[in-house]
Enzyme design. Sequence first.
Site, PDB file in Angstrom:
ATOM      1  N   GLY A  30       0.832  -1.206   0.000  1.00  0.00           N
ATOM      2  CA  GLY A  30       0.000   0.000   0.000  1.00  0.00           C
ATOM      3  C   GLY A  30       0.864   1.252   0.000  1.00  0.00           C
ATOM      4  N   TYR A  73       5.660 -19.746   8.355  1.00  0.00           N
ATOM      5  CA  TYR A  73       6.610 -19.003   7.517  1.00  0.00           C
ATOM      6  C   TYR A  73       6.298 -19.244   6.045  1.00  0.00           C
ATOM      7  CZ  TYR A  73      11.215 -17.339   5.913  1.00  0.00           C
ATOM      8  OH  TYR A  73      12.244 -16.655   5.299  1.00  0.00           O
TER       9      TYR A  73
END
Length: 254
Positions: A30, A73
Amino acid sequence: MASPASPKDYYRHPIHTLKVGSLGTYYALGLAKAHNSVLLFSSTSEVYGDPQVNPQPETYWGHVNPIGPRSVYDEAKRFAEAITIAYHRKHGLRVRIARIFNTYGERMRIDDGRALPNFLTQALQGKPLTVYGDGSQTRSCCYVSDLVEGLYRLLTSDETGPVNLGNPEEVSILELAQKVIEYSGSQSNIVFEPLPTDDPTRRRPDISKATGVLGWRPTVNLEEGIRRVIPYFRERLGLYASSPPASPKVARLD
Ligand code: UDP
């Protein structure tokens, strides 16, 4: 790169590992979009899971247990790749995806729990080296300066990726332990401990893409790299009576 990357760390911080890989990447995308930046995403060879093909090319989709202990992960990084490429496709954001294979070098945390820091610490302290399983699983270890050069070339190229970055010199973990003992001149022996769940049996990057597109290949082989990091580990372990040697080359002549 804000994510824990050592299995020991992400077992200890499973939720934070998931959050930094997913939400952290989302927020970074973003921000990159708002500022029209280029975003380099540091993905991982763990997206290949316990691979069924060796070496692993970028076209391989992987073999990942979505609910195993490593999934916090692996799946966070897989999600992160997916959202990174979605921002590229949907918004035209310039992104670069690097799949980083095992990397080591000076300034690692000596207690981060990974194979090379453990082995070096154990060998230099004359303690037994802890090989998990029978040590037949393989890894391919890249020296940090090579990795940084690869990341830099990717960032400044027009290649979206993903691109594997790693050293294709594959060794078994038992061999790795033996090499550390040899290069450090240690008297340590090797002990065998249980293999962690879902520990990948082999891992080796196919770096044809990085070589073809970026003109990149590692220049520091495993022996040279291990010898280079030994002075750093000695220093961190307080094993120098006075100041450490001026350069790794001097240390090698000891
Ligand atoms: N390993 C080992 N002894 C140690 C630490 C790790 O035998 O003290 C093994 C581990 O089981 C794995 C390999 O070394 O097979 C590499 O582990 P590491 O934690 O460095 O990273 P991974 O490649 O698994 O993410």
